[in-house]
Design a protein around this motif. Structure first.
Motif, PDB file in Angstrom:
ATOM      1  N   UNK A  71      -7.311  34.375   4.900  1.00 33.83           N
ATOM      2  CA  UNK A  71      -8.690  34.062   5.549  1.00 33.83           C
ATOM      3  C   UNK A  71      -9.399  33.078   5.064  1.00 33.83           C
ATOM      4  N   UNK A  72      -9.679  32.833   4.099  1.00 37.89           N
ATOM      5  CA  UNK A  72     -10.496  31.786   3.334  1.00 37.89           C
ATOM      6  C   UNK A  72      -9.634  30.770   2.757  1.00 37.89           C
ATOM      7  N   UNK A  73      -8.454  30.956   2.503  1.00 34.87           N
ATOM      8  CA  UNK A  73      -7.507  29.834   1.896  1.00 34.87           C
ATOM      9  C   UNK A  73      -7.876  29.522   0.585  1.00 34.87           C
ATOM     10  N   UNK A  74      -8.643  30.702  -0.289  1.00 33.30           N
ATOM     11  CA  UNK A  74      -8.868  30.250  -1.671  1.00 33.30           C
ATOM     12  C   UNK A  74      -7.743  30.861  -2.377  1.00 33.30           C
ATOM     13  N   UNK A  75      -7.553  30.044  -3.594  1.00 30.58           N
ATOM     14  CA  UNK A  75      -6.512  30.829  -4.463  1.00 30.58           C
ATOM     15  C   UNK A  75      -7.248  31.875  -5.382  1.00 30.58           C
ATOM     16  N   UNK A  76      -6.714  33.149  -5.235  1.00 29.33           N
ATOM     17  CA  UNK A  76      -7.295  34.231  -5.851  1.00 29.33           C
ATOM     18  C   UNK A  76      -6.448  35.337  -6.648  1.00 29.33           C
ATOM     19  N   UNK A  77      -6.894  35.925  -7.296  1.00 29.71           N
ATOM     20  CA  UNK A  77      -6.391  37.444  -7.965  1.00 29.71           C
ATOM     21  C   UNK A  77      -7.115  38.575  -7.171  1.00 29.71           C
ATOM     22  N   UNK A 105       0.916  -1.141   0.032  1.00 29.66           N
ATOM     23  CA  UNK A 105      -0.024  -0.037  -0.070  1.00 29.66           C
ATOM     24  C   UNK A 105       0.676   1.233  -0.087  1.00 29.66           C
ATOM     25  N   UNK A 106       0.727   2.008  -0.979  1.00 29.10           N
ATOM     26  CA  UNK A 106       1.436   3.289  -0.946  1.00 29.10           C
ATOM     27  C   UNK A 106       0.641   4.396  -0.428  1.00 29.10           C
ATOM     28  N   UNK A 107       0.977   5.278   0.449  1.00 30.22           N
ATOM     29  CA  UNK A 107       0.139   6.329   1.200  1.00 30.22           C
ATOM     30  C   UNK A 107       0.894   7.531   0.600  1.00 30.22           C
ATOM     31  N   UNK A 108       0.025   8.519   0.061  1.00 28.04           N
ATOM     32  CA  UNK A 108       0.704   9.908  -0.762  1.00 28.04           C
ATOM     33  C   UNK A 108       0.071  10.998   0.393  1.00 28.04           C
ATOM     34  N   UNK A 109       0.925  11.737   1.122  1.00 25.70           N
ATOM     35  CA  UNK A 109       0.504  12.906   1.802  1.00 25.70           C
ATOM     36  C   UNK A 109       0.852  14.082   1.237  1.00 25.70           C
ATOM     37  N   UNK A 110      -0.155  14.904   1.052  1.00 27.08           N
ATOM     38  CA  UNK A 110       0.230  16.106   0.390  1.00 27.08           C
ATOM     39  C   UNK A 110       0.788  17.174   1.663  1.00 27.08           C
ATOM     40  N   UNK A 111       1.839  17.800   1.450  1.00 25.55           N
ATOM     41  CA  UNK A 111       2.403  18.813   2.433  1.00 25.55           C
ATOM     42  C   UNK A 111       1.547  20.128   2.378  1.00 25.55           C
ATOM     43  N   UNK A 112       1.389  20.785   3.580  1.00 22.97           N
ATOM     44  CA  UNK A 112       0.605  21.875   3.644  1.00 22.97           C
ATOM     45  C   UNK A 112       1.294  22.893   2.948  1.00 22.97           C
ATOM     46  N   UNK A 113       0.764  23.937   2.344  1.00 25.67           N
ATOM     47  CA  UNK A 113       1.439  25.143   1.548  1.00 25.67           C
ATOM     48  C   UNK A 113       1.483  26.172   2.448  1.00 25.67           C
ATOM     49  N   UNK A 114       2.496  26.854   2.686  1.00 26.60           N
ATOM     50  CA  UNK A 114       2.448  28.102   3.550  1.00 26.60           C
ATOM     51  C   UNK A 114       2.840  29.234   2.575  1.00 26.60           C
TER      52      UNK A 114
END
Length: 147
Positions: free
Chosen positions: A86-92, A58-67
């Protein structure tokens, strides 16, 4: 005295047998190298690790948090692509021009020089500060101050 010219290189199709150029006369066949084509004929296939029976991997892939670090130096007059803190959305970012310190200073100088034009800094965007806000949650995420 003229020296003999070597035979010209004869390229062959690498997907067919005989992918290597023909053996040149005067050079013996090197041991361990196939005479023609790949994989060599007569050699046993390479052995790998034996397959284990009944073992499941079993391979577990864990995504690292983005800072995302937001500094005041990155904001200018143009909208900025970022992640809203504030809302953690990717915005312009949405930009809004508001009168700031520079607009008031220019207004004061124009008042003493030629008072009918003292309102001009409040309508010219180049004299105003720029506020950057998130279009998703409407919170202010940065500002560009002219002074």
């Amino acid at each position: 005295m003229a020296q003999p010219q070597p035979p010209p290189y004869q390229a062959q199709d690498p997907y067919n047998k005989g992918a290597y150029p023909p053996q040149q006369p005067g050079y013996p066949q090197q041991p361990g190298y196939p005479p023609q084509g790949y994989p060599p004929q007569g050699y046993p296939p390479q052995q790998g690790y034996p397959a284990q029976q009944g073992v499941q991997q079993t391979t577990i892939i864990q995504q690292q948090p983005v800072t995302t670090i937001v500094t005041g130096a990155m904001f200018g007059e143009a909208p900025v692509s970022m992640v809203c803190p504030h809302c953690r959305a990717s915005i312009i970012t949405a930009t809004e021009y508001v009168p700031g310190t520079l607009a008031w200073i220019i207004c004061l100088v124009l008042f003493f020089l030629f008072w009918p034009c003292c309102w001009l800094p409040f309508v010219i965007d180049g004299c105003k500060d720029v506020l950057h806000s998130c279009p998703n949650c409407r919170t202010q995420v940065g500002a560009y101050r002219r002074m």
